[in-house]
Design a protein around this motif. Structure first.
Motif, PDB file in Angstrom:
ATOM      1  N   PRO A  94     -11.202   0.546   3.469  1.00 26.80           N
ATOM      2  CA  PRO A  94     -10.117   1.118   2.661  1.00 26.80           C
ATOM      3  C   PRO A  94      -8.760   0.512   3.019  1.00 26.80           C
ATOM      4  CG  PRO A  94     -11.567   2.845   3.463  1.00 26.80           C
ATOM      5  CD  PRO A  94     -11.967   1.584   4.179  1.00 26.80           C
ATOM      6  N   ASP A  95      -7.839   0.573   2.085  1.00 26.23           N
ATOM      7  CA  ASP A  95      -6.539  -0.057   2.240  1.00 26.23           C
ATOM      8  C   ASP A  95      -5.620   0.800   3.116  1.00 26.23           C
ATOM      9  OD1 ASP A  95      -3.655  -0.752   1.417  1.00 26.23           O
ATOM     10  OD2 ASP A  95      -4.825  -2.360   0.501  1.00 26.23           O
ATOM     11  N   ALA A  96      -5.201   0.253   4.235  1.00 21.06           N
ATOM     12  CA  ALA A  96      -4.336   0.997   5.156  1.00 21.06           C
ATOM     13  C   ALA A  96      -2.944   1.192   4.572  1.00 21.06           C
ATOM     14  CB  ALA A  96      -4.250   0.272   6.498  1.00 21.06           C
ATOM     15  N   SER A  97      -2.436   0.184   3.857  1.00 17.23           N
ATOM     16  CA  SER A  97      -1.094   0.311   3.275  1.00 17.23           C
ATOM     17  C   SER A  97      -1.070   1.452   2.269  1.00 17.23           C
ATOM     18  CB  SER A  97      -0.687  -1.002   2.600  1.00 17.23           C
ATOM     19  OG  SER A  97      -0.800  -2.089   3.489  1.00 17.23           O
ATOM     20  N   ALA A  98      -2.100   1.531   1.421  1.00 14.67           N
ATOM     21  CA  ALA A  98      -2.189   2.629   0.459  1.00 14.67           C
ATOM     22  C   ALA A  98      -2.347   3.967   1.172  1.00 14.67           C
ATOM     23  CB  ALA A  98      -3.357   2.394  -0.494  1.00 14.67           C
ATOM     24  N   SER A  99      -3.080   3.967   2.267  1.00 16.16           N
ATOM     25  CA  SER A  99      -3.322   5.211   3.003  1.00 16.16           C
ATOM     26  C   SER A  99      -2.047   5.773   3.613  1.00 16.16           C
ATOM     27  CB  SER A  99      -4.365   4.970   4.096  1.00 16.16           C
ATOM     28  OG  SER A  99      -5.600   4.584   3.536  1.00 16.16           O
ATOM     29  N   THR A 100      -1.059   4.907   3.891  1.00 13.49           N
ATOM     30  CA  THR A 100       0.187   5.413   4.494  1.00 13.49           C
ATOM     31  C   THR A 100       0.868   6.433   3.592  1.00 13.49           C
ATOM     32  OG1 THR A 100       1.611   3.631   3.620  1.00 13.49           O
ATOM     33  CG2 THR A 100       0.560   3.276   5.779  1.00 13.49           C
ATOM     34  N   TYR A 101       0.770   6.258   2.264  1.00 16.24           N
ATOM     35  CA  TYR A 101       1.411   7.218   1.360  1.00 16.24           C
ATOM     36  C   TYR A 101       0.753   8.584   1.482  1.00 16.24           C
ATOM     37  CZ  TYR A 101       2.662   2.662  -0.534  1.00 16.24           C
ATOM     38  OH  TYR A 101       3.081   1.365  -0.655  1.00 16.24           O
ATOM     39  N   LEU A 102      -0.558   8.593   1.659  1.00 20.23           N
ATOM     40  CA  LEU A 102      -1.282   9.851   1.763  1.00 20.23           C
ATOM     41  C   LEU A 102      -1.046  10.513   3.109  1.00 20.23           C
ATOM     42  CD1 LEU A 102      -4.466   8.492   0.020  1.00 20.23           C
ATOM     43  CD2 LEU A 102      -2.774  10.041  -0.977  1.00 20.23           C
ATOM     44  N   TRP A 103      -0.990   9.706   4.175  1.00 21.07           N
ATOM     45  CA  TRP A 103      -0.656  10.265   5.492  1.00 21.07           C
ATOM     46  C   TRP A 103       0.743  10.874   5.467  1.00 21.07           C
ATOM     47  CZ3 TRP A 103      -2.398   5.021   7.915  1.00 21.07           C
ATOM     48  CH2 TRP A 103      -3.797   4.993   8.018  1.00 21.07           C
ATOM     49  N   ALA A 104       1.677  10.187   4.816  1.00 25.76           N
ATOM     50  CA  ALA A 104       3.049  10.691   4.751  1.00 25.76           C
ATOM     51  C   ALA A 104       3.145  11.934   3.873  1.00 25.76           C
ATOM     52  CB  ALA A 104       3.980   9.603   4.240  1.00 25.76           C
ATOM     53  N   ALA A 105       2.392  11.969   2.774  1.00 25.68           N
ATOM     54  CA  ALA A 105       2.385  13.150   1.909  1.00 25.68           C
ATOM     55  C   ALA A 105       1.868  14.367   2.673  1.00 25.68           C
ATOM     56  CB  ALA A 105       1.522  12.884   0.674  1.00 25.68           C
ATOM     57  N   GLU A 106       0.869  14.145   3.493  1.00 23.76           N
ATOM     58  CA  GLU A 106       0.328  15.212   4.336  1.00 23.76           C
ATOM     59  C   GLU A 106       1.401  15.720   5.297  1.00 23.76           C
ATOM     60  OE1 GLU A 106      -3.869  15.435   6.530  1.00 23.76           O
ATOM     61  OE2 GLU A 106      -2.488  14.045   7.512  1.00 23.76           O
ATOM     62  N   ALA A 107       2.126  14.783   5.933  1.00 23.60           N
ATOM     63  CA  ALA A 107       3.157  15.175   6.901  1.00 23.60           C
ATOM     64  C   ALA A 107       4.311  15.902   6.229  1.00 23.60           C
ATOM     65  CB  ALA A 107       3.663  13.934   7.642  1.00 23.60           C
ATOM     66  N   LEU A 108       4.738  15.412   5.067  1.00 23.14           N
ATOM     67  CA  LEU A 108       5.889  16.004   4.383  1.00 23.14           C
ATOM     68  C   LEU A 108       5.611  17.416   3.884  1.00 23.14           C
ATOM     69  CD1 LEU A 108       7.284  13.008   2.314  1.00 23.14           C
ATOM     70  CD2 LEU A 108       8.579  14.406   3.943  1.00 23.14           C
TER      71      LEU A 108
END
Length: 418
Positions: free
Chosen positions: A240-254
């Motif tokens: 899976p794409d790590a760059s794309a995953s950063t948006y989801l990790w950040a959405a979780e944190a926010l």
């Protein structure tokens, strides 16, 4: 042509659910080229289907390779083990990986190959790669230092030692390494100047080459020796794409949510996965973040930093000026569109004047995305906590993550097309 603007309504709840991120763009485009250089049939699974990978596949078809797409996440590549000279120029849009990788691979054809792109691509430097190729006796030219590029292919990549300045883009180094396995003899690729902008991407390249049967020896930190083995067809799984995953990790944190990506962070081998460690620190991100080894994650981190407890300076990111757009300027401009002074440039650094109080406010802003997928996706994160944000040309995310807006909707984020 731009797509209709998209208004995002901040959710009143944590984002909870499961999202399957797309396959890695970086790995998919490497695997497509290596499969095209390998005699026989290779099956790539877990792959990304997006604008960038579609352009790569189309170019390979122009060069005599059969690329079938049996489902949404697979390519089946059947090749004679060599590339044929295309009858028409290869039109590569603004796909940087495709342009850099195929510029080097074009030397393996017999005859003249022209590679071109859109207006944005015609502003992206490629001179250091051409200089390196010329040192191997390959005729390659781009009068402006940017595409269009003309390569006089000779059926092989030569042999010997080639120096490359990889400070502007690690893709130059990866391009040379992948083509070098089709040399007449061993080729040593040596870094000149300062270290790489994102060394982890070269590690991805070497791993993919090895999977397709190449022999690459790391002589020292600045030298790779590639044997003239060619490539062997194989079945290859794209992570899976790590760059794309950063948006989801950040959405979780926010949103203080729980988003299951179906793969542990530790399973990622891509450099941008390093951003996960920083995102876990939110809202106490470091005051200085060196983005040199995770450049595509910087837009995600910069928007997250807007809500941090303390201001954040991003360093080591000068190369962001020559991505799909000048991302340093774009980030500073669009952050300050939300609130004046929220983002600013300091030389080639980006300073984000964090303010946790932004969350919950309504601050109408129409975010210009500059035809850059990462600007669109990262500023959607701001809209999770701030009302009134509209993303212009949202379809530009199709470059690497066509399903991005659907993923947010699946997590309960409401949107309205204007």
């Amino acid at each position: 042509m731009s797509s209709p603007p998209l208004a995002i309504i901040p959710p009143a709840h944590p984002l909870v659910g499961r999202v399957t991120p797309p396959g890695s763009k970086s790995i998919t485009n490497r695997a497509l080229l290596l499969a095209a250089l390998a005699r026989g049939t290779s099956r790539l699974t877990g792959a990304l289907k997006s604008r960038d990978t579609t352009l790569m596949a189309a170019a390979l078809r122009q060069m005599g390779v059969v690329v079938d797409e049996p489902d949404d996440t697979s390519f089946v590549v059947t090749s004679p083990g060599r590339l044929s000279r295309p009858d028409q120029p290869l039109m590569l849009g603004n796909a940087g990986t495709a342009m850099r990788f195929l510029t080097a691979a074009a030397a393996l054809c017999d005859g003249t190959v022209i590679l071109d792109g859109d207006d944005a691509m015609r502003k992206r430097p490629i001179g250091p790669l051409l200089t390196a190729m010329q040192s191997l006796g390959i005729a390659a030219a781009a009068p402006t230092g940017c595409p269009p590029v003309t390569v006089q292919g000779r059926g092989h990549f030569g042999s010997g030692r080639v120096e490359i300045d990889g400070s502007l883009s690690s893709q130059y180094v990866s391009a040379l390494l992948m083509a070098a396995a089709d040399g007449q003899g061993p080729i040593e690729v040596v870094l000149a100047g300062k270290d790489l902008d994102a060394r982890g991407y070269v590690d991805l390249t070497v791993a993919a080459m090895t999977a397709f049967g190449a022999k690459v020896e790391l002589v020292d930190r600045t030298t790779w020796r590639v044997a003239p083995t060619g490539y062997t067809a194989t079945d290859f799984v794209v992570e899976p794409d790590a760059s794309a995953s950063t948006y989801l990790w950040a959405a979780e944190a926010l949103t203080q949510g729980r988003i299951d990506l179906g793969v542990p962070i530790e399973a990622f081998t891509q450099p941008d996965a390093k951003a996960a460690q920083l995102i876990r620190m939110f809202p106490h991100l470091p005051t200085v973040i060196d983005g040199s080894q995770m450049q595509d994650a910087v837009p995600t981190l910069a928007v997250l930093a807007a809500f941090n407890a303390t201001p954040v300076r991003f360093t080591g990111i000068a190369n962001l000026r020559v991505k799909e757009c000048d991302r340093i300027r774009a980030l500073a401009t669009e952050l300050s569109r939300i609130r004046p002074g929220l983002g600013r440039e300091d030389g080639d650094d980006l300073i984000v004047a964090a303010d946790p109080g932004l969350a919950g406010q309504t601050l109408p802003a129409r975010i210009e995305t500059y035809e850059d997928h990462r600007i669109a996706m990262s500023f959607a994160l701001a809209a999770l906590r701030i009302g009134g944000i509209v993303i212009l040309d949202p379809a530009c995310v199709g470059k690497t993550y066509p399903g991005y807006w659907d993923a947010l909707r699946a997590l309960g984020v409401e949107m309205r097309q204007l």
